[in-house]
Write a protein that holds these residues in place. Structure first.
Motif, mmCIF file in Angstrom:
data_model
loop_
_atom_site.group_PDB
_atom_site.id
_atom_site.type_symbol
_atom_site.label_atom_id
_atom_site.label_comp_id
_atom_site.label_asym_id
_atom_site.label_seq_id
_atom_site.Cartn_x
_atom_site.Cartn_y
_atom_site.Cartn_z
ATOM 1 N N UNK A 221 0.828 -1.216 0.000
ATOM 2 C CA UNK A 221 0.000 0.000 0.000
ATOM 3 C C UNK A 221 0.858 1.260 0.000
ATOM 4 N N UNK A 263 9.553 7.073 12.055
ATOM 5 C CA UNK A 263 8.158 6.664 11.873
ATOM 6 C C UNK A 263 7.279 7.819 11.402
ATOM 7 N N UNK A 267 4.595 11.271 6.989
ATOM 8 C CA UNK A 267 3.781 12.468 7.230
ATOM 9 C C UNK A 267 4.203 13.604 6.303
ATOM 10 N N UNK A 270 3.065 13.257 2.733
ATOM 11 C CA UNK A 270 1.646 13.564 2.555
ATOM 12 C C UNK A 270 1.381 15.052 2.649
ATOM 13 N N UNK A 273 2.369 16.519 -0.535
ATOM 14 C CA UNK A 273 1.341 16.229 -1.538
ATOM 15 C C UNK A 273 0.179 17.213 -1.424
ATOM 16 N N UNK A 277 -0.980 19.703 -4.328
ATOM 17 C CA UNK A 277 -2.331 19.624 -4.889
ATOM 18 C C UNK A 277 -3.037 20.964 -4.791
ATOM 19 N N UNK B 53 -11.441 7.468 -0.748
ATOM 20 C CA UNK B 53 -10.782 6.227 -0.331
ATOM 21 C C UNK B 53 -10.183 6.406 1.051
ATOM 22 N N UNK B 111 -7.004 10.540 -3.850
ATOM 23 C CA UNK B 111 -5.681 10.534 -3.252
ATOM 24 C C UNK B 111 -5.603 11.506 -2.072
ATOM 25 N N UNK B 112 -6.279 12.642 -2.224
ATOM 26 C CA UNK B 112 -6.323 13.630 -1.144
ATOM 27 C C UNK B 112 -6.971 13.016 0.100
ATOM 28 N N UNK B 114 -7.087 9.840 0.873
ATOM 29 C CA UNK B 114 -6.143 8.870 1.445
ATOM 30 C C UNK B 114 -5.081 9.599 2.242
ATOM 31 N N UNK B 115 -4.584 10.698 1.662
ATOM 32 C CA UNK B 115 -3.506 11.442 2.309
ATOM 33 C C UNK B 115 -3.930 11.887 3.705
ATOM 34 N N UNK B 116 -5.159 12.380 3.840
ATOM 35 C CA UNK B 116 -5.583 12.857 5.156
ATOM 36 C C UNK B 116 -5.746 11.703 6.144
ATOM 37 N N UNK B 118 -4.005 9.006 6.117
ATOM 38 C CA UNK B 118 -2.646 8.616 6.479
ATOM 39 C C UNK B 118 -2.017 9.615 7.449
ATOM 40 N N UNK B 119 -2.286 10.902 7.209
ATOM 41 C CA UNK B 119 -1.770 11.926 8.128
ATOM 42 C C UNK B 119 -2.332 11.675 9.530
ATOM 43 N N UNK B 121 -3.333 8.840 10.728
ATOM 44 C CA UNK B 121 -2.733 7.625 11.279
ATOM 45 C C UNK B 121 -1.379 7.930 11.921
ATOM 46 N N UNK B 122 -0.543 8.648 11.182
ATOM 47 C CA UNK B 122 0.783 8.959 11.714
ATOM 48 C C UNK B 122 0.674 9.882 12.924
ATOM 49 N N UNK B 126 1.550 9.180 17.240
ATOM 50 C CA UNK B 126 2.516 9.930 18.040
ATOM 51 C C UNK B 126 1.878 10.833 19.090
ATOM 52 N N UNK B 239 -5.423 2.090 5.395
ATOM 53 C CA UNK B 239 -6.095 2.183 4.106
ATOM 54 C C UNK B 239 -6.936 0.945 3.823
ATOM 55 N N UNK B 240 -6.510 -0.206 4.348
ATOM 56 C CA UNK B 240 -7.301 -1.408 4.080
ATOM 57 C C UNK B 240 -8.690 -1.279 4.706
#
Lengths: 289, 319
Positions: A221, A263, A267, A270, A273, A277, B53, B111-112, B114-116, B118-119, B121-122, B126, B239-240
């Protein structure tokens, strides 16, 4: 923290980024020409990683050498995939294409999981600890070789599209599909060829990635996403953009991992990105449509 | 005829806990969760044509916010759910605003999203207050003192809760589809240029769908948090998760009221049965279920890209 140390981190990022760039180039080629999102891109990278792992552990073949036959294998795979599976979806709704390839990705990564198990598979190269010292910068031998080969292959692909007849024909399909068909180009064949070239790129990059990271299904992924980020940052349809984007992301992640926490490095990709965008959606080297 | 069928189905579902065991109930609870999340996604993608997504983000915020409020301040999740909803809508508003204002569409928009996710998640990995990557655990109240207003109870309680939420979400989508919103969304989805020429405010219509979808998804988060009682950013925002929750509406039929219901009712038990079968055969193959889902996804998009329900409805004569 010395400037030399920082420079070393940047150089390391550039080297990793060149391999990422080759991977993203495959995505860019497919997306740019066929207008299909290869959502299984990272999965193919991981497939190539496992192929390289098998080649190394079974026959002792160096991954950099194995990259060539693996790349050829991926070309055949991509050609067949476009011909038999993706072709009817060209020009269909975006979400349908996406779902098709997400299905392919799911099948592929879970077959790898079933075949190789969830544990990471390392490739322990005999020269893994060799390095060159140039002034204050230390270069890993494995990474340097991978980066050089990736750079060469990227140049080769760009040259192919710029200077050969077939490459020009593929560019014609990307620029004006109707026109290309009118002048008698076999669009179906060229699309299959394009998908094959795209997967050949990711195959070579994936095989060489085992010098940087252990093979594991969980990487898939992340590679897909990273490929997309690189392509969008560099500019869709711009092949040099994929290279630039790859290097930028490589450096960005290396710096983030060094200055902050490893880790948290994704970030920054993204955030980069989101910024691209919002501020320059066509990417750094892309043209406004 | 239709109402009779619905009444029979409803009565049957209400009676299930009288006969079903723990395992069957847990599978049905899972089905209802996927109906709820599928309906949320259906509003945004099926009706308004905005490909997201990253719905795991809204589910995750809907899980973390009420869980944290309950853990640290003792706030009932019945109130906390609205805070979670607000957080999810705020995130959706930011993503939607970015996407719509800067003309980020289709794959780029996906994609945007997904990006958020992922942000998030990270970031949650923390954050100290969320327990970071080590996870957040909600203690279980001792037997007998469990209370419904703290969303603490056995499988039967969660069966009725998720059944109610799934039915409610389906009802909301059925109502929205026939309301002014539904018509505007479909117009914007099918032909944005024509819709705009007729005076539809594209930004507003799309934003409404995005916000409604995020709010519905956040409700599913409360169930995730208080049913499983542990939250890990690596799982919740992965994402899954976002991909998993879009399977039911796609296979059932996008942009239809019953699609997510049919999809979840077919997919989840089939997946569980397959996993059980593999275990029965003594094979240690963790990926089998996902391979089957993937093949099914490819098959459905090849043969019936508009999903199973539209085809089934025609066969049954209930379209």
């Amino acid at each position: 923290m010395t400037a030399g140390l920082l420079l070393g981190v940047v150089v390391q990022g550039v080297m990793t980024g060149l391999v990422y760039g080759l991977m993203a180039l495959g995505l860019s080629v497919i997306f740019g020409v066929i207008r299909v999102v290869n959502f299984a891109h990272g999965e193919f990278a991981v497939l190539a990683m496992y192929a390289a792992w098998v080649a190394f552990t079974q026959w002792g073949v160096d991954p950099i050498v194995a990259a060539l036959p693996i790349s050829a294998g991926c070309f055949v795979l991509g050609f067949g995939l476009q011909r038999w599976l993706v072709s009817p979806f060209v020009g269909r709704a975006e979400h349908e294409q996406f779902i098709l390839l997400a299905g392919v990705a799911m099948v592929l990564v879970n077959l790898l999981l079933m075949g190789f198990g969830p544990d990471a598979r390392p490739v322990n190269l005999p020269y893994a600890l060799d390095s060159y010292e140039i002034g204050p910068v230390i270069l890993d031998k494995a990474r340097l070789v991978a980066a050089a080969v990736a750079f060469g292959l990227t140049g080769g692909v760009i040259g192919f599209f710029r200077f050969t007849r077939t490459g020009t024909a593929i560019r014609a399909c990307a620029d004006n599909l109707l026109g290309a068909a009118v002048v008698g180009l076999d669009v179906k064949q060229l699309y299959a060829l394009t998908f094959g070239i795209g997967l050949a790129c990711v195959g070579a990059a994936g095989a060489m990635l085992v010098t940087i990271s252990d093979a594991s299904p969980v990487l898939a992924h992340g590679f897909t996403l990273q490929g997309f980020i690189i392509v969008i940052i560099g500019g869709l349809g711009s092949l040099a953009g994929a290279l630039l984007g790859g290097v930028l992301i490589g450096v960005c992640e290396a710096l983030a991992g060094f200055l902050w926490q490893p880790s948290m490095k994704s970030l920054f990709s993204f955030l980069l990105l989101v910024a691209v965008l919002a501020l320059r959606p066509q990417g750094l080297l892309g043209k406004r449509p | 005829m239709r109402w009779v069928a619905l009444a029979v189905l409803g009565a049957g579902l209400l009676a299930v806990p009288a006969v079903a065991g723990r395992y069957e109930l847990s599978v049905l609870i899972l089905v209802f969760q996927f109906v709820l999340m599928g309906q949320a996604w259906n509003v945004m993608m099926g009706y308004a044509g905005q490909l997201s997504l990253g719905h795991a983000l809204y589910v995750g915020l809907g899980a973390y916010v009420p869980a944290l409020l309950w853990l640290h301040l003792g706030v009932s999740p019945l109130i906390g759910v609205f805070a979670g909803m607000a957080a999810a809508m705020l995130a959706a508003g930011v993503i939607g605003w970015l996407g719509l204002r800067f003309g980020i569409e289709g794959v780029y928009f996906a994609l945007l999203t997904i990006a958020f996710a992922e942000i998030a998640r990270v970031a949650f990995d923390h954050l100290a207050i969320t327990g970071g990557a080590g996870g957040l655990f909600l203690p279980v109240t001792p037997e007998g003192r469990a209370s419904w207003w703290m969303l603490d109870g056995g499988p039967v309680f969660f069966y009725y809760l998720t059944l109610g939420l799934a039915a409610g979400a389906t009802g909301v989508v059925a109502w929205l589809a026939r309301s002014r919103f539904g018509f505007l969304w479909r117009a914007v989805r099918d032909d944005p240029v024509a819709a705009e020429a007729l005076g539809v405010n594209l930004f507003r219509a799309r934003m409404q769908a995005i916000l409604v979808s995020a709010a519905m998804a956040s409700v599913a988060g409360v169930v995730v948090a208080f049913y499983y009682r542990n939250l890990f950013p690596g799982q919740v925002f992965d994402m899954s998760r976002s991909l998993e929750l879009i399977l039911a509406p796609i296979i059932g039929g996008l942009g239809t009221v019953m699609g997510p219901v049919v999809g979840a009712a077919l997919l989840t038990p089939a997946g569980e049965a397959l996993a059980a079968l593999v275990q029965e055969l003594g094979l240690d193959a963790p990926g089998v279920k996902a391979v089957a889902y993937g093949l099914l996804l490819i098959a459905v998009i090849w043969v019936r890209p508009s999903g199973i329900w539209p085809w089934l409805a025609k066969r049954l004569g209930v379209s």
